[in-house]
Design an enzyme around this catalytic site. Structure first.
Site, mmCIF file in Angstrom:
data_model
loop_
_atom_site.group_PDB
_atom_site.id
_atom_site.type_symbol
_atom_site.label_atom_id
_atom_site.label_comp_id
_atom_site.label_asym_id
_atom_site.label_seq_id
_atom_site.Cartn_x
_atom_site.Cartn_y
_atom_site.Cartn_z
ATOM 1 C CB SER A 127 23.281 -39.698 -10.702
ATOM 2 O OG SER A 127 22.015 -39.720 -11.355
ATOM 3 C CE LYS A 181 23.659 -43.210 -9.985
ATOM 4 N NZ LYS A 181 23.877 -44.164 -10.975
ATOM 5 C CG HIS A 184 20.211 -41.688 -7.486
ATOM 6 N ND1 HIS A 184 20.154 -42.250 -8.757
ATOM 7 C CD2 HIS A 184 19.969 -40.365 -7.664
ATOM 8 C CE1 HIS A 184 19.891 -41.309 -9.654
ATOM 9 N NE2 HIS A 184 19.770 -40.154 -9.013
ATOM 10 C CG ASN A 185 20.706 -45.960 -10.141
ATOM 11 O OD1 ASN A 185 20.961 -44.777 -9.929
ATOM 12 N ND2 ASN A 185 21.306 -46.647 -11.088
ATOM 13 C CD GLU A 188 17.452 -43.663 -12.526
ATOM 14 O OE1 GLU A 188 18.363 -42.928 -12.104
ATOM 15 O OE2 GLU A 188 17.645 -44.546 -13.381
#
Ligand code: 6PG
Length: 467
Positions: A127, A181, A184-185, A188
């Site tokens: 990231s 990940k 995480h997005n 986000e």
């Protein structure tokens, strides 16, 4: 010859990672399926900085054994094609790393397929966008720990560093790194949507001029909201369009795209019974945004409330909005980290929740001051079921919930659409509801489907003949 690492896939991210590695003293061989990207990268770099190859076999042969190859290509079938092109030239013990946004179950499948050939495979979530890749991204690796240890000296060196700690860590087996990940997005998406809603309130309800909204974001960025996304929002709001002289944000069409990771986050959560309503509302907000024509038509047909004439005290309400945003963020991270915890338990991954918060402090898009407190929460109480009940967050939400309620209530009365802030407040209230209305749902299920119910006063399952 004798390169310490190879980078395959020379788009923006792959090129940046390769340059980052070279700047840290690695001897880097680079290869791209088509020649043009390799050539244009080589035009930009100094002589000897990177070694270009135009043939996969020669590229692989130029690497020190065990070979370490970092693949940075578009997620999906391309990854399989790249692996297929590499395998004939690899030997047992060689390591392929996939740095793209691959779906974590695809990574697990590729891991198994390569394992049977003796080749190690690591799914490495990366990231930080182009700048992060070049100067120091946040990286989440999954696969065999022994294989990770072999590449860790390179990965930790090129990662962002915060307080002397590299923002790179081993997450768990197989697809665990890409899973981290992916969520995480999802976080986000929520973080971005919450910011967009706070911005809307400042501009549309408090009627604050755009340059002053930018100043407010700058001020927020000095305090507990300090984060990359708040920082870039202030920058964005100050940018003028060269063509029209108008604020650039005002000439950008209100239609948002997405690449799939947020969608996968919601699907995985739904499949596993994990409520991630804020992340999902943020995803749905993107979907609805893309239906611009329909919205414009509906705007001319559907009624909203009268514009409120009531003048709100600016200073007081800016603080309410700040509190609402911070609390919304707490709830969004609570959902994402619950998704980590539950999925980790389901798969026996033992995801290092404390370390996830630590490696998100630098390099990545959701980097924020507040991740220190999340890390502390998991350090003190590794078993915390939900961040909302960790002491720091109990105190924060206690202090901020009224500010948040005011903003959400006012947005609803004004007819402004705040899907993520309202989902955050609903999540908070639902989570703290010890006695819910699900007894009625269960009675309904038993009424029409004889699904039975449990009782509050005795063990067992019961059925009533309702008619
Ligand atoms: C990152 C970003 C990165 C990318 C996303 C954006 O962590 O560096 O998340 O992975 O910008 O793909 O996702 P959407 O295109 O879905 O908004």
């Amino acid at each position: 010859m004798n390169h310490t690492i190879g980078v395959m896939g020379l788009g923006v991210m792959g090129s940046s990672i390769a340059l980052n590695m070279a700047s840290k003293g690695e001897k880097v061989a680079v290869y791209n399926y088509t020649r043009d990207l390799t050539d244009s990268l080589m035009e930009k770099v100094e002589q000897g900085q990177l070694s270009p190859y135009y043939d996969v076999q020669q590229f692989v042969a130029s690497l020190q054994s065990p070979r370490k190859i970092f693949v940075m290509v578009t997620a999906g079938k391309v990854v399989d094609a790249v692996i297929e092109s590499l395998v004939p030239y690899l030997e047992p013990g060689d390591i392929i790393m996939d740095g793209g946004n691959s779906y974590y179950e695809d990574t697990a499948r590729r891991f198994d397929e390569l394992k049977s050939k003796g080749i190690d495979y690591l799914g490495v979530g990366v990231s930080g966008g182009e700048e992060g890749a070049l100067k120091g991204p946040s990286m989440m690796a999954g696969g065999d720990r022994e294989a990770y240890e072999k590449v860790a000296p390179i990965l930790t060196k090129i990662a962002a560093q915060v307080d002397g700690t590299p923002c790179c860590a081993y997450m768990g087996p197989k697809g665990a790194g890409h899973f981290v990940k992916m969520v995480h997005n999802g976080i986000e998406y929520a973080d971005m949507q919450l910011i967009a809603e706070a911005y809307t309130f400042l501009r549309e309800r408090l009627h604050i001029p755009l340059n002053e909204v930018a100043d407010i974001f700058d001020t927020w960025n000095q305090g507990e909201l300090k984060s990359y996304l708040i920082e870039i929002t202030a920058d964005i709001l100050r940018k003028t369009d060269e063509k029209t002289g108008l604020p650039l944000v005002d000439v950008i069409l209100d239609k948002t795209g997405q690449n799939g990771t947020g969608k996968w986050t919601s699907i995985q959560a739904i499949d596993n019974g994990i409520p991630v309503s804020i992340i999902t509302e943020s995803l749905f907000a993107r979907y609805l945004s893309s239906r611009k024509d329909e919205r414009v038509l509906a705007a001319s047909i559907l009624a909203g409330p009268e514009n409120s004439k009531e003048e709100l005290d600016r200073e007081l309400w800016v603080e309410h909005v700040r509190q609402a945003l911070y609390m919304g963020k707490i709830c969004a991270y609570a959902q994402g980290f619950t998704q980590y915890k539950k999925t980790s338990e389901l798969n026996d991954w033992n995801l290092p929740l404390k370390d996830i918060a630590l490696i998100f402090r630098g390099g990545c898009i959701i980097r924020a001051e507040f991740l220190n407190t999340i890390s502390e929460a998991y350090k003190e109480q590794a078993t915390t079921t939900n961040l909302l009940v960790a002491p720091y967050f109990v105190e924060k939400t206690k202090a901020y919930q009224m500010g948040m309620r005011k903003v959400v209530a006012e947005s609803m009365m004004s007819g402004m659409s705040f899907p993520s802030l309202s989902a955050a407040l609903t999540y908070y209230d639902s989570y703290r509801t010890g006695e819910s209305s699900a007894n009625l749902l269960q009675a309904q299920r038993d009424y029409f489907g004889a699904h039975t119910y449990e009782r509050t006063d005795m063990e067992g399952s019961f059925h009533t003949n309702w008619k």
